[in-house]
Design a protein around this motif. Structure first.
Motif, PDB file in Angstrom:
ATOM      1  N   ASP A 174       5.492  -8.226  -7.747  1.00 31.93           N
ATOM      2  CA  ASP A 174       5.043  -8.421  -9.119  1.00 31.93           C
ATOM      3  C   ASP A 174       3.732  -7.730  -9.365  1.00 31.93           C
ATOM      4  OD1 ASP A 174       3.651 -11.779  -8.767  1.00 31.93           O
ATOM      5  OD2 ASP A 174       3.489  -9.963  -7.534  1.00 31.93           O
ATOM      6  N   GLY A 175       3.391  -6.806  -8.530  1.00 31.67           N
ATOM      7  CA  GLY A 175       2.148  -6.071  -8.715  1.00 31.67           C
ATOM      8  C   GLY A 175       0.988  -6.777  -8.083  1.00 31.67           C
ATOM      9  N   ALA A 215      -4.798   8.239  -5.657  1.00 28.68           N
ATOM     10  CA  ALA A 215      -3.633   8.567  -6.493  1.00 28.68           C
ATOM     11  C   ALA A 215      -4.055   9.039  -7.871  1.00 28.68           C
ATOM     12  CB  ALA A 215      -2.715   7.339  -6.596  1.00 28.68           C
ATOM     13  N   GLU A 216      -5.085   8.362  -8.421  1.00 30.03           N
ATOM     14  CA  GLU A 216      -5.568   8.783  -9.750  1.00 30.03           C
ATOM     15  C   GLU A 216      -6.148  10.199  -9.709  1.00 30.03           C
ATOM     16  OE1 GLU A 216      -8.317   5.861 -10.919  1.00 30.03           O
ATOM     17  OE2 GLU A 216      -6.817   4.324 -11.380  1.00 30.03           O
ATOM     18  N   THR A 268       0.846  -1.210   0.000  1.00 29.77           N
ATOM     19  CA  THR A 268       0.000   0.000   0.000  1.00 29.77           C
ATOM     20  C   THR A 268       0.862   1.233   0.000  1.00 29.77           C
ATOM     21  OG1 THR A 268      -1.731  -1.186   1.163  1.00 29.77           O
ATOM     22  CG2 THR A 268      -1.781   1.213   1.246  1.00 29.77           C
ATOM     23  N   TYR A 269       1.841   1.273   0.816  1.00 20.67           N
ATOM     24  CA  TYR A 269       2.737   2.424   0.866  1.00 20.67           C
ATOM     25  C   TYR A 269       3.465   2.610  -0.450  1.00 20.67           C
ATOM     26  CZ  TYR A 269       6.601   5.381   2.182  1.00 20.67           C
ATOM     27  OH  TYR A 269       7.514   6.394   2.232  1.00 20.67           O
ATOM     28  N   SER A 284      -7.571  -6.271   2.856  1.00 24.39           N
ATOM     29  CA  SER A 284      -6.627  -5.259   2.379  1.00 24.39           C
ATOM     30  C   SER A 284      -6.910  -4.792   0.956  1.00 24.39           C
ATOM     31  CB  SER A 284      -5.191  -5.799   2.467  1.00 24.39           C
ATOM     32  OG  SER A 284      -5.074  -6.920   1.630  1.00 24.39           O
ATOM     33  N   ASP A 285      -7.697  -5.599   0.177  1.00 24.73           N
ATOM     34  CA  ASP A 285      -7.970  -5.185  -1.225  1.00 24.73           C
ATOM     35  C   ASP A 285      -8.795  -3.903  -1.267  1.00 24.73           C
ATOM     36  OD1 ASP A 285      -8.248  -8.539  -2.615  1.00 24.73           O
ATOM     37  OD2 ASP A 285      -6.515  -7.192  -2.314  1.00 24.73           O
ATOM     38  N   GLY A 286      -9.731  -3.747  -0.354  1.00 27.45           N
ATOM     39  CA  GLY A 286     -10.542  -2.497  -0.325  1.00 27.45           C
ATOM     40  C   GLY A 286      -9.680  -1.292  -0.034  1.00 27.45           C
ATOM     41  N   GLY A 287      -8.742  -1.410   0.870  1.00 27.73           N
ATOM     42  CA  GLY A 287      -7.846  -0.270   1.137  1.00 27.73           C
ATOM     43  C   GLY A 287      -6.974   0.068  -0.036  1.00 27.73           C
ATOM     44  N   VAL A 288      -6.509  -0.980  -0.758  1.00 25.90           N
ATOM     45  CA  VAL A 288      -5.665  -0.722  -1.938  1.00 25.90           C
ATOM     46  C   VAL A 288      -6.437   0.031  -2.992  1.00 25.90           C
ATOM     47  CG1 VAL A 288      -4.448  -1.850  -3.838  1.00 25.90           C
ATOM     48  CG2 VAL A 288      -4.157  -2.687  -1.495  1.00 25.90           C
ATOM     49  N   GLU A 289      -7.684  -0.379  -3.193  1.00 27.91           N
ATOM     50  CA  GLU A 289      -8.495   0.300  -4.218  1.00 27.91           C
ATOM     51  C   GLU A 289      -8.730   1.759  -3.848  1.00 27.91           C
ATOM     52  OE1 GLU A 289      -9.533  -0.567  -7.122  1.00 27.91           O
ATOM     53  OE2 GLU A 289      -8.532  -2.511  -6.967  1.00 27.91           O
TER      54      GLU A 289
END
Length: 874
Positions: free
Chosen positions: A799-800, A855-856, A777-778, A844-849
């Motif tokens: 690897d993303g 960022a966008e 995330t960071y 953690s996927d919700g926080g990443v999104e």
């Protein structure tokens, strides 16, 4: 006394220039006494003629008493020296006479004024007036006032015919605007004196340049003058005196001559204007637009023509198309078109003056026919145009058209045409002939018998004006058959009429000139030739023997005259073989070659031309008591004076011929200068138009620049507001970055602790997964994808995907933390580990999104900010 006697022994020129004023005064007194008895040929007179500078110092003597005597001496000198003395000295004496004499004592002032009058009397007035006019601009008011008073005296003595009034009248507005009240008072006196001679004819030259108050004051001063009769010339020039003495037969016609002089003076007062080229500016489509079916188009083109021809003077050219168009417009159904066409004709007639006569037949009858219009403004415009046509062509040219209009079936055409004829009769300066009078009188008598009262009055006024012009002798026979009431009415109109012309019996001198034309003596040469014995005989042998003696005697008696075969005496103006005479020979000089201005001096030759039997033709032809001259004995006494006067007049004629040649040369030069002036005026007009166009373009450019500046100011204001908004958005972005950095640093600390723990003992699967999530995330959100890859711990492969960080963790055994702080293998099985990992991954996927979306948004804001900056500054 001894000193004065010593002064008197000096020559007069030395006394005139002596330092002692008493010596000068004594010299002036002696000169006065000597000049009173001197002749023009005396040495003292000749000396002072050639030493003309002596008079300049004398007339302007610094001593008042000496100056008074100097003025008296100068007047005596002028009386003795005559015209030559005046011509030689006037350029040196007029200025000091004005500056010193007119400002001196009363006696000196009177002597100075007499000097000016005497200088005019001996020659002519123009040079003296030219010398006086510059003093009207002098810095001293008293000199201006004295000059105006002198001009008043000059016009009072000689009149406006002898002294040209136009240059003085043009300067009147300037002196009326002077600050000194004495100057203005003298200007009023001079104006009233000029008004005595010229009346209303002088006003166009200066009246509009005066203030309204000044005009009212002058009108009050003019009122008593209007009732006075026209003044007569009180003082004659020497040439006028000689003509009057030499032609006593013309004394009976003196009043008529004076009237002619006054009329000529009025004609001379026409203002001079620069002729304008109008034809080149007339619209090219004049005829097409005048033939338009829309009255507005016809009126517009006539308005354009009127604006062009409304000038004081117009250059001659072919105005046929314009006049024909105006004549056609007289039949137009629209009265506005008719009015403008009449105004155009009026301006063209006034501008062309005599040159308009060629267009009279085209336009006058059409205008008279349109007088049937009931609209007063239209008939007034047409009447003004008819008056302008009359002033241009004269009474004889309008006669046929006016008489035809007076027979028109329409009563209004009759009435207004008759009034036009009345105005023309009152304004004409040439009396109508007897034939014209008869036709006008018959037309007036027909109108007197009309049923309409206005027509009867108009006919009676025509008869009355004719009566005033032609007199009783020519009009009483036309009044026969009229009753007393009508005669009384006509007499009333006659008494009230003011006319400029007076009928004079011009045919009376013709019988006197007819016998002189058939006389046998030859003109000029025979009269001045020396007489011979052959010419003292009877008339038949004289005719046969006359040629040879005349040819022989000419060179001896008159050296300046050519012998046989050459020109005759100066002024005769006729060529012929020397002295050859036939029965129907040449006329006397007074009958053919002399101009009207020379008639007065040539009348003296008549007695010689009338001698028929044996009279000699020379000064010493024969004794007075000779028997052969017994029948015509009465005329010999005046013959000698006549011959002498004829000899003198021949010399003067030669001078007159030279002066006329010089005058013609000057006129040609004046014409050239006028053409140059017109050309320069045209160039000035073109430059003015160009200047006006440039000014207009400059004004338009300035307005455009100001508009652009306004737009620029607005754009700058918009740019500043946009920049402020961009700055605020930048600050917001920076705040968001700081917030993200703060959040990112918290995750970094948490991840650092995990790494520390992992370096000492194996972390648990939950911890490994937490580290992996926080690290990713960071890396992805705070530093971007590339930076995230660089900041991932070396023990993990990125690897993303989330599995990239958890893969290494799965190779370790699960550990558990004891109370002592050491890690121990976890008792949980692999399934539990997998289940927790999947839960951890889904949480953690919700926080990443969410961080990805943040960022966008940040990147989009940055791109928009850059685009706004680029649009504002480019």
């Amino acid at each position: 006394m001894a000193e004065e006697e010593e002064f008197s022994k000096l020559p007069l020129p030395d006394q005139f220039t002596h330092k002692n004023w008493k010596a000068r005064k004594g010299g002036y007194e002696i000169a006065t006494q000597e000049f009173k008895t001197a002749q023009p040929t005396d040495p003292i007179v000749r000396e002072f003629i050639f030493e003309s500078n002596l008079w300049k110092g004398a007339v302007g003597d610094s001593n008042v008493a000496a100056q008074q005597e100097a003025l008296n001496a100068y007047n005596a000198f002028l009386d003795a020296a005559g015209t030559e003395g005046a011509r030689r000295t006037r350029t040196s004496t007029v200025a000091p006479c004005v500056e010193k004499g007119l400002l001196g004592r009363p006696a000196a002032k009177a002597a100075a004024l007499e000097t000016l009058l005497l200088l005019i009397e001996l020659d002519k007035a123009d040079p003296i007036v030219e010398e006086l006019l510059p003093f009207l601009s002098h810095k001293l008011p008293k000199i201006i006032a004295a000059t105006l008073a002198a001009l008043t005296a000059i016009y009072h003595a000689y009149g406006v015919k002898t002294v040209e009034p136009k240059p003085v009248i043009k300067l009147l507005p300037k002196v009326f605007g002077h600050a000194d009240k004495n100057v203005r008072a003298e200007a009023q006196t001079l104006t009233v004196e000029l008004y005595r001679w010229l009346r209303e004819a002088m006003k166009p030259l200066f009246w509009n340049d005066l203030k309204e108050v000044q005009q009212k004051d002058l009108e009050k001063l003019f009122e008593p003058v209007k009732a006075e009769p026209t003044p007569k010339q009180e003082r004659l020039l020497r040439s006028q005196q000689a003509a009057k003495e030499a032609a006593p037969a013309a004394a009976a016609d003196g009043g008529a001559a004076e009237d002619d002089d006054e009329e000529a003076a009025e004609i001379d007062l026409e203002p001079e204007y620069e002729a304008v080229d109008v034809l080149s500016k007339i619209p090219k489509d004049f005829s097409d637009r005048l033939a338009s079916t829309k009255w507005k188009d016809r009126k517009d083109v006539l308005d354009e023509v009127f604006a062009l021809v409304n000038v004081p003077a117009i250059q001659e050219g072919s105005f046929d198309d314009i006049i024909r168009g105006c004549a056609k417009s007289m039949k137009d159904a629209n009265i506005a078109v008719v009015t403008v066409a009449a105004n155009c004709v009026e301006c063209i007639a006034k501008g062309l003056r005599k040159a308009f006569s060629r267009y009279r037949s085209t336009i006058l009858s059409a205008m008279l026919e349109r007088l049937k219009e009931k609209k007063v403004s239209v008939t007034d415009a047409i009447g003004a145009a008819c008056d302008a046509v009359f002033l241009s062509v004269g009474l004889a040219d309008i006669q046929a058209d006016v008489l035809e209009a007076m027979k028109n079936k329409n009563p209004q055409v009759k009435e207004i045409s008759t009034k036009f004829l009345i105005r023309s009769l009152k304004a004409t300066r040439e009396a109508p002939s007897l034939e014209q009078t008869k036709e006008f009188a018959e037309a007036g008598k027909k109108l007197i018998g009309e049923s309409s009262a206005t027509l009867r009055d108009a006919g009676a006024e025509v008869m009355g004006v004719l009566w005033k012009i032609m007199g009783d002798r020519n009009m009483l026979n036309h009044l026969e058959g009229l009753d007393e009431i009508r005669k009384t009415k006509i007499k009333e109109f006659s008494d009230a009429a003011e006319v400029r012309a007076k009928w004079k019996p011009k045919a009376a001198p013709a019988p006197k000139a007819a016998p002189g034309a058939a006389k046998r003596p030859a003109p000029g040469a025979r009269k001045v030739g020396a007489a011979t014995p052959k010419r003292t005989g009877a008339p038949p042998p004289r005719a046969a023997a006359s040629p040879t003696p005349a040819e022989d005697s000419r060179p001896a008696s008159r050296p300046g005259i050519k012998p046989a075969g050459g020109l005759r005496a100066p002024g005769a103006g006729l060529k012929g073989p020397g002295g050859l005479q036939k029965p129907g020979g040449l006329k006397a000089p007074s009958s053919g070659t002399a101009s009207p201005k020379r008639q007065g001096m040539i009348l003296d030759d008549t007695p010689l031309a009338q001698a028929k039997s044996g009279l000699g033709r020379g000064l010493a032809g024969r004794p007075l008591g000779k028997p052969a001259a017994a029948p015509p004995s009465p005329p010999p006494a005046p013959r000698f004076d006549s011959v002498s006067s004829s000899a003198l007049s021949s010399i003067e004629r030669q001078e007159l011929t030279d002066l006329r040649n010089e005058l013609e040369l000057l006129r040609n030069q004046n014409s050239d200068l006028r053409q140059d002036k017109m050309r320069l005026t045209s160039q000035i007009s073109e430059l003015q138009n160009q200047n006006a166009q440039l000014i207009e373009d400059h004004t338009r450019d300035v307005l455009q620049i100001k508009a652009k500046e306004t737009q620029l100011v607005r754009a700058r204001s918009d740019a500043e507001s946009a920049e402020d908004r961009a700055n605020s958005l930048t600050h917001e972005v920076e705040r968001l970055k700081r917030e993200m950095s703060r959040l990112g640093r918290g995750h970094m600390v948490h991840g650092g602790e995990s790494r520390i723990e992992m370096s000492h003992e194996r972390p648990s699967a939950h911890q490994s997964r937490s580290y992996g999530i926080n690290s990713r995330t960071y890396a992805n959100e705070a530093y971007g994808d590339d930076q995230g890859k660089e900041n991932i711990p070396s023990g993990a492969s990125y690897d993303g995907k989330l599995s990239g960080i958890s893969a290494p963790v799965s190779h370790h055994r699960p550990m558990s933390h004891t109370s002592s702080g050491r890690a121990t293998p976890n008792s949980m099985g692999g399934d539990e580990i997998g289940s927790n990992a999947s839960l951890n991954r889904s949480g953690s996927d919700g926080g990443v999104e969410s961080w990805r979306r943040a960022a966008e948004v940040t990147q989009n804001l940055k791109a928009r900010i850059e685009m706004m900056k680029a649009s504002l500054f480019h």
